[in-house]
Design a protein around this motif. Structure first.
Motif, PDB file in Angstrom:
ATOM      1  N   VAL A   1       0.870  -1.099  -0.046  1.00 12.99           N
ATOM      2  CA  VAL A   1      -0.106   0.161  -0.149  1.00 12.99           C
ATOM      3  C   VAL A   1       0.825   1.085  -0.005  1.00 12.99           C
ATOM      4  O   VAL A   1       0.718   2.124  -0.722  1.00 12.99           O
ATOM      5  CB  VAL A   1      -0.996   0.023   1.219  1.00 12.99           C
ATOM      6  N   ASP A   2       1.971   1.149   0.956  1.00 15.13           N
ATOM      7  CA  ASP A   2       3.081   2.232   0.665  1.00 15.13           C
ATOM      8  C   ASP A   2       3.536   2.407  -0.755  1.00 15.13           C
ATOM      9  O   ASP A   2       3.416   3.786  -1.114  1.00 15.13           O
ATOM     10  CB  ASP A   2       4.107   2.265   1.637  1.00 15.13           C
ATOM     11  N   SER A   3       3.951   1.683  -1.411  1.00 17.79           N
ATOM     12  CA  SER A   3       4.558   1.622  -2.398  1.00 17.79           C
ATOM     13  C   SER A   3       3.475   2.240  -3.612  1.00 17.79           C
ATOM     14  O   SER A   3       3.946   3.004  -4.331  1.00 17.79           O
ATOM     15  CB  SER A   3       4.943   0.411  -3.127  1.00 17.79           C
ATOM     16  N   PHE A   4       2.387   1.571  -3.575  1.00 15.41           N
ATOM     17  CA  PHE A   4       1.272   2.025  -4.527  1.00 15.41           C
ATOM     18  C   PHE A   4       1.046   3.561  -4.308  1.00 15.41           C
ATOM     19  O   PHE A   4       0.959   4.330  -5.230  1.00 15.41           O
ATOM     20  CB  PHE A   4      -0.179   1.292  -4.188  1.00 15.41           C
ATOM     21  N   GLN A   5       0.719   3.955  -2.933  1.00 15.17           N
ATOM     22  CA  GLN A   5       0.608   5.465  -2.698  1.00 15.17           C
ATOM     23  C   GLN A   5       1.911   6.419  -3.227  1.00 15.17           C
ATOM     24  O   GLN A   5       1.459   7.418  -4.010  1.00 15.17           O
ATOM     25  CB  GLN A   5       0.615   5.545  -1.171  1.00 15.17           C
TER      26      GLN A   5
END
Ligand code: ADP
Ligand code: MG
Ligand code: MG
Length: 208
Positions: A136-140
């Motif tokens: 989710v961090d990478s996606f953000q």
């Protein structure tokens, strides 16, 4: 990402689980009760069999059906956790017939929050959270940098694979593996592995 691709993703994931059923079960044999592949395959076979009957519904309804099926057919820890992931994911995309990159971010974020609330695991506890959270961090980050959905998911899968491997060195603090204490170290977490497969099958869908 359109509705047909969401259906395709779930089909790909079910196929990926089937292909990796024994692998996931072996991973669970080392630190759990040797049923993760069996549990997931039972659930996703049922999901796959129901997809044609919901293919004309909106994406939220499709994901909610997945959730209900997993909760009713998969036992153990992973059934309620994946069930919660898809239930929260469904409520994050209410009424949608198509997902923009930001919608997919919201879907994953909501799914992650659901799993955290349900399972109370933290980063480093050697669970599926150890893949979902960095994902989710990478996606953000990709969204912040205006990457398109394909570039975003390519990066996400690299992050997920790395995160999955990092569970090998972790000491399990949640689930059955936690009963082993130090002996859980040195084995890759089965749930983190199935979560990686979920993201890998999403990327495969977008690359098609
Ligand atoms: P069970 O352990 O009940 O047999 P499974 O073998 O199907 O269930 O699933 C085990 C996986 O569930 C673990 O590898 C881990 O990733 C995940 N898991 C277990 N407990 C939690 C939790 N509290 N939060 C998040 N994930 C968890
Ligand atoms: Mg198990
Ligand atoms: Mg079990």
């Amino acid at each position: 990402m359109n509705k047909e691709q969401v259906i395709q993703w779930l089909q790909n994931f079910a196929a990926e689980i089937e292909q990796n059923k024994e692998y996931l079960t072996e991973l669970d044999a080392a630190i759990g009760d040797a049923d993760h592949g069996i549990n997931m395959d039972r659930g996703f076979k049922k999901v796959a069999s129901q997809l044609s009957s919901v293919a004309d519904k909106d994406i939220s309804t499709i994901l909610k059906t997945v959730s209900m099926t997993l909760i009713s057919t998969v036992g153990g820890a992973s059934g309620p956790l994946y069930g919660t992931f898809f239930l929260r994911a469904s409520t994050a995309v209410t009424g949608k017939e198509e997902l923009a990159t930001e919608d997919l971010l919201k879907l994953l974020q909501a799914g992650l929050e659901g799993v955290v609330q349900r399972g109370k695991a933290h980063l480093g506890d050697k669970t599926m959270i150890d893949v979902l959270l960095p994902v989710v961090d990478s996606f953000q980050q990709s969204v912040d940098n205006n990457k398109n959905i394909l570039e975003t998911m390519q990066q996400v899968v690299l992050v997920a694979e790395q995160a999955m491997k990092e569970t090998i060195l972790m000491l399990a603090k949640k689930g059955r593996a936690s009963y082993l204490g130090d002996r859980s170290i040195g084995h890759q977490d089965p749930g983190a592995t199935s979560t990686y497969l979920m993201l890998k099958s999403l990327l495969a869908t977008l690359e098609n």
